[in-house]
Design a protein around this motif. Structure first.
Motif, PDB file in Angstrom:
ATOM      1  N   ASN A 140      -7.885  -5.972  -0.139  1.00 47.21           N
ATOM      2  CA  ASN A 140      -8.314  -7.342  -0.406  1.00 47.21           C
ATOM      3  C   ASN A 140      -9.474  -7.372  -1.400  1.00 47.21           C
ATOM      4  OD1 ASN A 140      -8.354 -10.107  -0.219  1.00 47.21           O
ATOM      5  ND2 ASN A 140      -9.498 -10.164   1.687  1.00 47.21           N
ATOM      6  N   ALA A 141     -10.331  -6.357  -1.334  1.00 44.61           N
ATOM      7  CA  ALA A 141     -11.505  -6.329  -2.202  1.00 44.61           C
ATOM      8  C   ALA A 141     -11.203  -5.780  -3.586  1.00 44.61           C
ATOM      9  CB  ALA A 141     -12.611  -5.501  -1.546  1.00 44.61           C
ATOM     10  N   TRP A 142     -10.373  -4.726  -3.655  1.00 47.62           N
ATOM     11  CA  TRP A 142     -10.184  -4.018  -4.913  1.00 47.62           C
ATOM     12  C   TRP A 142      -8.817  -4.234  -5.543  1.00 47.62           C
ATOM     13  CZ3 TRP A 142     -14.499  -2.118  -6.890  1.00 47.62           C
ATOM     14  CH2 TRP A 142     -15.558  -1.824  -6.019  1.00 47.62           C
TER      15      TRP A 142
ATOM     16  N   HIS B 164      -6.715  -7.287  -5.044  1.00 52.78           N
ATOM     17  CA  HIS B 164      -6.466  -8.562  -4.391  1.00 52.78           C
ATOM     18  C   HIS B 164      -5.063  -9.099  -4.674  1.00 52.78           C
ATOM     19  CE1 HIS B 164      -7.445 -12.262  -2.375  1.00 52.78           C
ATOM     20  NE2 HIS B 164      -7.134 -12.978  -3.443  1.00 52.78           N
ATOM     21  N   GLU B 165      -4.580  -8.931  -5.901  1.00 59.00           N
ATOM     22  CA  GLU B 165      -3.243  -9.431  -6.240  1.00 59.00           C
ATOM     23  C   GLU B 165      -2.170  -8.718  -5.424  1.00 59.00           C
ATOM     24  OE1 GLU B 165      -2.542 -12.016  -8.088  1.00 59.00           O
ATOM     25  OE2 GLU B 165      -4.696 -12.335  -8.371  1.00 59.00           O
TER      26      GLU B 165
ATOM     27  N   HIS C  27      -2.701  -7.308  -2.547  1.00 55.74           N
ATOM     28  CA  HIS C  27      -2.934  -7.754  -1.175  1.00 55.74           C
ATOM     29  C   HIS C  27      -2.230  -9.077  -0.903  1.00 55.74           C
ATOM     30  CE1 HIS C  27      -5.235  -9.578   2.194  1.00 55.74           C
ATOM     31  NE2 HIS C  27      -5.337  -8.338   2.610  1.00 55.74           N
ATOM     32  N   LYS C  28      -2.245  -9.989  -1.865  1.00 57.07           N
ATOM     33  CA  LYS C  28      -1.576 -11.272  -1.690  1.00 57.07           C
ATOM     34  C   LYS C  28      -0.057 -11.096  -1.636  1.00 57.07           C
ATOM     35  CE  LYS C  28      -3.354 -13.566  -5.126  1.00 57.07           C
ATOM     36  NZ  LYS C  28      -3.655 -14.707  -6.031  1.00 57.07           N
TER      37      LYS C  28
END
Length: 236
Positions: free
Chosen positions: A95-97, A99-100, A102-103
């Motif tokens: 989520n931090a590094w 993020h895309e 993660h989505k």
């Protein structure tokens, strides 16, 4: 790790089991939910596979280190707790590094906790073995799972969009831009392959191909050699 250890019979067998003989997807037919849900592209399959592999290596190491401290009566809940903690760390990192990515992976990252492969390897292997073989087992099982995810994702992506590793630089970072390839320019696409039914179809082909190769290997290994045939003929 001493590199000579990696060539020992034990480590070779662990590698062979994880990559082929006992492959998570092609042999055990496990983790099919994330496999079919996120392998619309090879990029998604690579991201999910790497996240799962990190959890497998770390969980095997944690279970092996603490195996003498965990009472056997409550080992399963403790294994699940360890895996959940590691998955939470991976989820926060993505989520931090990334993020895309993660989505895109969404709910399937937390669901790594319920992946029976990770808990199964912790129970069947890591809880009974030293740290280094346990980590090696987690790595090889993870690599085998990642390879299956990437191959399935690549097959579906090529047949559905004519591309390979699309948006790799967006999801995984600029260092992965070299992977982005358009194999079939102006391809209209085949929607079925982008949907879960298409994943089932492609997975069926992959499993069938593996079993065919295994049968050929067994048949070849059991065929009498030319020298044996000559000896038998002379003896007759």
């Amino acid at each position: 790790m001493n590199l000579s250890i990696l060539f020992s019979e034990q480590y070779r067998k662990i590698a062979r089991d994880g990559l082929w003989d006992n492959n998570v997807v092609l042999t055990q037919n496990l983790a099919l939910c994330p496999l079919l849900a996120v392998t619309g592209t090879a990029t998604n399959g690579l991201g999910m596979g790497l996240a799962t592999m990190v959890v497998m290596v770390a969980s095997n190491a944690a279970v092996s280190v603490s195996r003498h401290l965990i009472p056997s009566e409550i080992r399963i809940p403790i294994f699940v707790l360890l895996i959940a903690a590691l998955v939470t760390l991976v989820d926060i990192f993505l989520n931090a590094w990334m993020h895309e990515l993660h989505k895109v992976l969404g709910l399937f990252i937390p669901l790594i906790v319920t992946n029976c492969v990770i808990l199964g390897r912790a129970e069947a292997f890591a809880s009974k073995q030293p740290v280094m073989p346990s980590m090696w087992d987690g790595l090889m099982m993870g690599v085998g799972f990642t390879a299956a995810m990437v191959v399935l994702g690549a097959m579906r992506e090529i047949s559905s969009a004519g591309t390979l590793f699309a948006n790799a630089s967006v999801l995984l970072g600029e260092s992965f831009r070299f992977l982005e390839t358009t194999l079939i320019p102006e391809y209209k696409g085949f929607l079925l392959m982008a949907l879960p039914p298409g994943g089932f179809i492609m997975l069926g082909f992959m499993v069938a191909l593996k079993r065919l190769l295994d049968r050929k290997a067994v048949a070849k290994s059991t065929e009498p050699s030319v020298i044996d045939a000559i000896v038998l003929e002379e003896g007759a």
